[in-house]
Design a protein around this motif. Structure first.
Motif, PDB file in Angstrom:
ATOM      1  N   PHE A 105       3.688  -2.269  10.643  1.00  0.00           N
ATOM      2  CA  PHE A 105       3.947  -3.228   9.573  1.00  0.00           C
ATOM      3  C   PHE A 105       3.539  -4.568  10.154  1.00  0.00           C
ATOM      4  CE2 PHE A 105       6.130  -6.478   7.246  1.00  0.00           C
ATOM      5  CZ  PHE A 105       6.166  -6.014   5.940  1.00  0.00           C
ATOM      6  N   GLU A 109       0.643  -6.052   5.393  1.00  0.00           N
ATOM      7  CA  GLU A 109       1.717  -5.468   4.579  1.00  0.00           C
ATOM      8  C   GLU A 109       2.640  -6.559   4.043  1.00  0.00           C
ATOM      9  OE1 GLU A 109      -0.218  -2.397   6.711  1.00  0.00           O
ATOM     10  OE2 GLU A 109       0.685  -4.220   7.526  1.00  0.00           O
ATOM     11  N   ARG A 116       1.382  -1.295   2.364  1.00  0.00           N
ATOM     12  CA  ARG A 116       2.639  -1.660   1.694  1.00  0.00           C
ATOM     13  C   ARG A 116       2.918  -0.786   0.471  1.00  0.00           C
ATOM     14  NH1 ARG A 116       4.935  -7.628   0.571  1.00  0.00           N
ATOM     15  NH2 ARG A 116       6.405  -7.150  -1.078  1.00  0.00           N
ATOM     16  N   TYR A 144      10.682  -9.040   4.258  1.00  0.00           N
ATOM     17  CA  TYR A 144      10.324  -7.961   3.335  1.00  0.00           C
ATOM     18  C   TYR A 144      11.477  -6.972   3.156  1.00  0.00           C
ATOM     19  CZ  TYR A 144       8.470  -3.623   1.567  1.00  0.00           C
ATOM     20  OH  TYR A 144       8.302  -2.491   0.829  1.00  0.00           O
TER      21      TYR A 144
END
Length: 174
Positions: A105, A109, A116, A144
């Motif tokens: 990640f 992303e 993602r 996120y």
């Protein structure tokens, strides 16, 4: 957290998380795993560090970087290659794997690209997902994932523990 669905495996430049992940997965031969493991590769006389990923379902190896020349300072990730891999992983999720491993990640992303969409589809399907995260992208990860994820040290025991908890059947309230 009873049944964790999302974890970041925190690693730094001195660590190679992929061989450790592969070793842990090898101890679970019946586990149906979709995803990618990353490895550095060298092509021809290029001194640059090229990256490849191995598809955990098919064993196929794919390049994910592009040679932009010796003087290039920009991101070398190949967006087209990542899009193709994302499509394959989205198809793989339809078969209901037990676990998804993202190769990383990172910035792509965090900005909505890279893998993602695969991560979000896995979560929507309730498929436990592991993503190695370099500390330089940890703030992006936490922005996120928020409280949905837990951080794991880059350690086989921690990964084994997370896998066993993530694969436990979900408790259904009466």
């Amino acid at each position: 957290m009873d049944r964790p669905l999302l974890a970041a495996l925190i690693f730094d430049e001195s660590m190679a998380p992929d061989p450790m992940i592969a070793a842990v997965l090898a101890r679970h031969p019946g586990l149906r795993v979709a995803g990618l493991l990353q490895s550095p590769a060298r092509e021809g006389d290029c001194d640059c560090r090229d990256l490849t990923v191995r598809d955990l379902q098919t064993g196929a190896v794919h390049a994910i970087t592009q040679n932009l020349g010796a003087m290039s300072r920009g991101c070398r990730l190949d967006g087209g290659a990542l899009a193709e891999l994302a499509g394959g992983l989205l198809r793989a999720l339809q078969s209901g794997p037990d676990l998804l491993i993202l190769n990383r990640f990172g910035k792509s992303e965090a900005e909505g690209g890279g893998l993602r969409q695969v991560l979000e589809e896995a979560l929507a399907r309730g498929i436990p997902t592991l993503a190695p995260v370099n500390p330089r992208h940890l703030a992006l990860w936490r922005d996120y994932a928020g409280d949905l994820a837990e951080d794991l040290p880059c350690d086989a025991g921690a990964l084994e523990n997370w896998i066993s908890r993530a694969l436990r059947p979900a408790k259904i309230c009466p």
